[in-house]
Design a protein around this motif. Structure first.
Motif, mmCIF file in Angstrom:
data_model
loop_
_atom_site.group_PDB
_atom_site.id
_atom_site.type_symbol
_atom_site.label_atom_id
_atom_site.label_comp_id
_atom_site.label_asym_id
_atom_site.label_seq_id
_atom_site.Cartn_x
_atom_site.Cartn_y
_atom_site.Cartn_z
ATOM 1 N N THR A 1 -0.171 3.084 -5.789
ATOM 2 C CA THR A 1 0.328 4.210 -5.104
ATOM 3 C C THR A 1 -0.530 3.950 -3.655
ATOM 4 N N SER A 2 0.109 3.511 -2.699
ATOM 5 C CA SER A 2 -0.035 3.824 -1.380
ATOM 6 C C SER A 2 -1.802 3.293 -1.115
ATOM 7 N N GLY A 3 -2.103 2.231 -1.107
ATOM 8 C CA GLY A 3 -3.580 1.785 -1.418
ATOM 9 C C GLY A 3 -3.601 0.450 -0.884
ATOM 10 N N LEU A 4 -5.100 0.023 -0.927
ATOM 11 C CA LEU A 4 -5.556 -1.195 -0.489
ATOM 12 C C LEU A 4 -5.286 -2.224 -1.661
ATOM 13 N N MET A 5 -5.056 -3.436 -1.417
ATOM 14 C CA MET A 5 -4.860 -4.650 -2.279
ATOM 15 C C MET A 5 -5.580 -5.791 -1.817
ATOM 16 N N PHE A 6 -6.066 -5.977 -0.591
ATOM 17 C CA PHE A 6 -6.726 -6.956 0.225
ATOM 18 C C PHE A 6 -5.877 -8.234 -0.109
ATOM 19 N N ASP A 7 -4.780 -8.079 0.236
ATOM 20 C CA ASP A 7 -3.775 -9.373 0.099
ATOM 21 C C ASP A 7 -3.583 -9.857 1.566
ATOM 22 N N TYR A 8 -3.002 -10.998 1.968
ATOM 23 C CA TYR A 8 -2.770 -11.516 3.347
ATOM 24 C C TYR A 8 -1.878 -10.549 4.267
#
Length: 631
Positions: free
Chosen positions: A481-488
């Protein structure tokens, strides 16, 4: 014969009376639910300061608490005031005497979201408290006069009050955006939408495509400038005709005519700041050294003389307001007596180590009818753990998390304190914490290894995606839920953020792109083998979560996408909390227990999920066939 009949009637009456006492005189215990959690009064430190806090003269103390009102669909916040003398006298009375009643209780439910009472502090003369109140999505500075039991509004509603300090009703200062600038900004955005082309350079994507989204509006606000009242006249503080824009807390002088704050250092690049003293009426600025940047030091703690008041609570102890002196200690307020009739289940601290020898700690929530030797489904909850608080959600942030509600329906919950250092090994460290914790629970005989789920929120979304793409932990289901994933996609969505370079180890360009292909979860979605629920809070935040959903959908993997109609990150609105936390309970009960809530409003949800379950079964069948062929 008549005597015998009378005797029989008397015996019958006595039996019926006993049955009534047993069957109807006592309320049967029932399991804890999300409705119960939302309605609990919880004590949470405001701005990290002590709670409760004594007035400077020690004659009163105030305690801050909050709960949800499902009947109003608003959060409710309270400042409850007690007289110190009343409490001291109570400690001298015999056991069983009634606790003192508060001299005043400010209870406010003036907005659909919180916090409604924020950043509260005592006035220097102990005549009351000042705080920021949220009303109709705006904020205003308010003073609660404890002598008159009356609230005074000392500033008109503003978009956002970043910081304030106050001496009395006529002398105060705060930092907030200029309403005229806010109006001008909104008019410019409205005019931009009528143009044939709009310049987007230097702006975030959300500002261009979702200008009215509340989250976008909040981060688009102009920087807050300094406002002050000296002698009862409110004005914007200017230096050489230009509004003063502090970059830190503010601390008023005793006479309320000047203050200390921090300003950016103009001749130094970056975030360097220096302390200054500002004369509020003239706007003159004097540079200082080693000056304090806030007035928190003047605020008293939770004791005065021999009297101490504290909230006693813990992971398995509901909160109680307790007063004590060197001779005795007694409860003066139990805010949640209804818990005595609810079955909470056991919660305890759980410790383990991973393969690298790192030590981890978490909270273990067991079902209320837990049976030793039986293996239960498990949900791992992320984002930290504090054993000194009674947080039914688990981490104290109700968004997505529902520890006790899950436990009440037969699911064990492990609330994990990751405590992993920032940097390129952060995600792997968190994934190792989850994997080693699950393995220990399995070896302890508590958990079914085929029925494990995980919840991520905010930063721990990255931890969950790292676990799904790079860990050997077998997960039956997951949610983020609503967060960082450090994807492109997130990297491109917010080009001003540089965190991804540190987490992945390099920018995603040139040779660095190869490292991103290996390490970023977004480029490794093909390794995800667990059904995933992706949740965003409002359109702007949902956009940042889109890549995980779109990628898994293109890979024909079971993924569900939900948008919460909220601009809150840490949820306070009761209905949205029910959608978020209740959605977690439904999702994991479906995948871990095969359970579907029969409520008719959820029929479409389960129809959708049953299709995902078919997709998962087909993928598992293909995977098994592929492995058999390769062997």
């Amino acid at each position: 014969m008549l005597r015998i009949c009378k005797l029989r009637l008397l015996v019958t009456a006595l039996c019926l009376s006993c049955l009534c006492d047993v069957g109807f005189g006592q309320k049967p215990e029932r399991p804890f639910t999300l409705n119960d959690e939302i309605g609990l009064w919880l004590f949470i430190p405001d701005m990290g300061r002590p709670n409760p806090r004594f007035s400077p003269d020690g004659k009163y103390f105030a305690v801050y608490s909050e709960r949800g009102r499902l009947d109003l669909n608003h959060p409710e916040y309270s400042l409850r005031f007690y007289g110190s003398e009343d409490v001291e006298n109570f400690l001298k009375t015999s056991v069983g005497s009634r606790p003192p009643i508060p001299v005043w209780d400010i209870q406010l439910a003036t907005d659909k979201d919180g916090p409604i009472i924020h950043d509260w502090r005592w006035l220097p003369d102990s005549g009351g408290v000042a705080f920021v109140q949220r009303v109709n999505e705006k904020q205003k500075l308010v003073v609660g006069d404890i002598r008159k039991k009356r609230l005074h509004t000392v500033s008109e509603p503003m978009e956002n009050i970043e910081s304030f300090d106050i001496r009395d009703l006529a002398h105060f200062a705060f930092i907030a955006p200029d309403p005229a600038q806010v109006t001008e900004l909104k008019q410019k955005e409205k005019a931009d939408r009528q143009k044939s082309a709009v310049v987007g350079t230097g702006r975030r994507l959300g500002q261009l495509i979702l200008p009215d989204d509340p989250v976008v509006v909040e981060y688009s606000l102009p920087r807050g400038c300094l406002w002050a009242s000296v002698g009862g006249r409110l004005f914007k503080v200017k230096h050489n005709g230009v509004a003063v824009v502090p970059e830190g807390d503010i601390a008023l002088s005793p006479d309320g005519r000047s203050l200390i704050t921090t300003l950016p250092t103009s001749d130094v690049q970056g975030s360097a700041k220096h302390y200054v003293r500002i004369d509020l009426q003239t706007g003159s600025i004097q540079s200082l050294a080693n000056a304090p940047s806030s007035s928190d030091a003047a605020q008293s703690g939770n004791s005065h003389g021999s009297l101490e008041v504290q909230v006693k609570q813990g992971i398995d102890q509901p909160p109680l307001l307790v007063a004590s002196n060197p001779n005795t200690s007694r409860v003066i307020w139990d805010p949640n007596p209804q818990l005595k009739n609810l079955q909470l289940g056991e919660a305890s601290v759980y410790k383990w180590k991973d393969k690298q020898g790192r030590e981890f700690k978490g909270g273990l929530f067991k079902p209320f009818n837990y049976t030793p030797g039986r293996r239960y489904p498990l949900v791992i909850q992320t984002h930290g753990f504090d054993e000194s608080f009674f947080f039914p959600s688990g981490p104290g942030m109700p968004t997505a998390f529902a520890a006790r509600a899950l436990a009440s329906v037969g699911i064990v919950v492990l609330q994990v304190d990751e405590d992993c250092p920032f940097g390129s090994e952060e995600g792997a460290c968190a994934a190792s914490a989850y994997e080693s914790g699950v393995n220990k629970l399995i070896s302890d005989g508590l958990v079914d290894p085929e029925k494990v789920g995980i919840i991520g929120f905010s930063r721990s979304c990255y931890y969950v995606m790292e676990t799904l793409t790079a860990s050997s932990l077998h997960l039956k289901a997951a949610s983020i839920t609503s967060g960082l994933m450090f994807d492109y996609w997130q990297y491109a969505f917010s080009p001003e953020r540089g965190e991804g370079d540190a987490i992945i180890g390099t920018p995603p360009f040139g040779e660095g792109l190869q490292q991103w292909l290996k390490r970023s979860p977004g480029f490794n979605l093909d390794k995800v083998n667990s059904p995933l629920m992706v949740v965003g809070q409002g359109p702007d935040v949902l956009l940042t979560m889109w890549a995980a959903y779109a990628g898994l959908r293109q890979l024909n993997k079971p993924v569900d996408l939900i948008m919460l109609n909220s601009d809150e990150h840490v949820l306070t609105n009761p209905a949205v909390r029910m959608a978020s936390q209740g959605g977690s309970v439904d999702w994991f009960r479906f995948w871990l227990q095969g359970y579907e809530d029969p409520h008719p409003t959820k029929a479409e949800q389960y129809q959708r999920w049953r299709e995902l379950k078919k997709m998962q079964a087909e993928n598992e069948k293909k995977s098994t066939s592929a492995q058999a062929t390769s062997n």
